[in-house]
Design a protein around this motif. Structure first.
Motif, short mmCIF file in Angstrom:
data_model
loop_
_atom_site.label_atom_id
_atom_site.label_comp_id
_atom_site.label_asym_id
_atom_site.label_seq_id
_atom_site.Cartn_x
_atom_site.Cartn_y
_atom_site.Cartn_z
N SER A 262 0.95 -1.07 0.08
CA SER A 262 0.13 0.05 0.08
C SER A 262 0.95 1.29 0.03
O SER A 262 0.39 2.30 -0.63
N VAL B 272 -6.28 2.84 -0.06
CA VAL B 272 -5.13 2.51 0.06
C VAL B 272 -4.61 3.02 1.24
O VAL B 272 -3.60 2.52 1.86
N ALA C 254 -5.25 1.09 4.26
CA ALA C 254 -4.57 -0.44 4.36
C ALA C 254 -3.25 0.09 4.96
O ALA C 254 -2.70 -0.47 5.66
N TYR C 255 -2.64 1.16 4.58
CA TYR C 255 -1.30 1.64 4.80
C TYR C 255 -1.34 1.93 6.66
O TYR C 255 -0.66 1.69 7.19
#
Length: 167
Positions: A11, A141, A144-145
């Protein structure tokens, strides 16, 4: 651990590309920036007439040269951006702040401690909140990161605590 690291790496590699493609327009960063300014003030710091960050003798970081030095480029960047930067500039600043905190070559780890480190991490988290909802691909994204990074930080803190208790 390995699964979280893979999510973070994957990510992290995608986030700038997604940000460039999907973060359009400007963002009102006033809440995040004002909170940071207030935090600096509570710590006993203020910008003088020449734009230099000064700390009162009773400040939380008085005599802590590295903390004082490392806070200066952050407040300078906040002031230079104004309260209505582009969403992409805000994302880039968030990334720069995390790099600043976690990468010792950028000033972090070796130079930031206590209230200064907390203030910069809080600013990055507040900027992250300001960016939410602008773009669904970016949110996906970025989440997720952020989740993987948070979990890895928690694991690191737990490990450090376990080692300290074992001694």
């Amino acid at each position: 651990y390995n699964a979280l690291k893979k999510i973070q790496t994957t990510s992290g590699a995608q986030i700038d590309k997604v940000a460039r493609a999907s973060l359009k327009g400007n963002v009102d960063a006033t809440p995040a920036f004002n909170q940071f300014r207030a935090t600096i003030e509570k710590m006993g710091g203020k910008l003088n007439d020449k734009g230099k960050l000064e700390f009162d003798v009773m400040s939380d970081v008085y005599g802590q040269a590295k903390n004082q030095k490392n806070l200066l480029p952050v407040i300078e960047r906040v002031e230079a951006m104004g309260n209505n930067p582009s969403a992409l500039a805000l994302h880039n600043t968030k990334r720069w702040l995390y790099d600043f905190v976690y990468n010792k070559n950028a000033g972090g780890k070796a130079g930031l401690t206590g209230p200064a480190e907390k203030a910069i991490k809080k600013l990055a988290a507040d900027i992250n909140e300001q960016l939410k909802g602008i773009s669904t691909p970016y949110d996906k994204v970025n989440t997720a990161y952020s989740d993987a990074t948070g979990a890895l930080d928690d694991l690191g803190e737990s490990r450090a605590q376990m080692l300290a208790e074992a001694q």
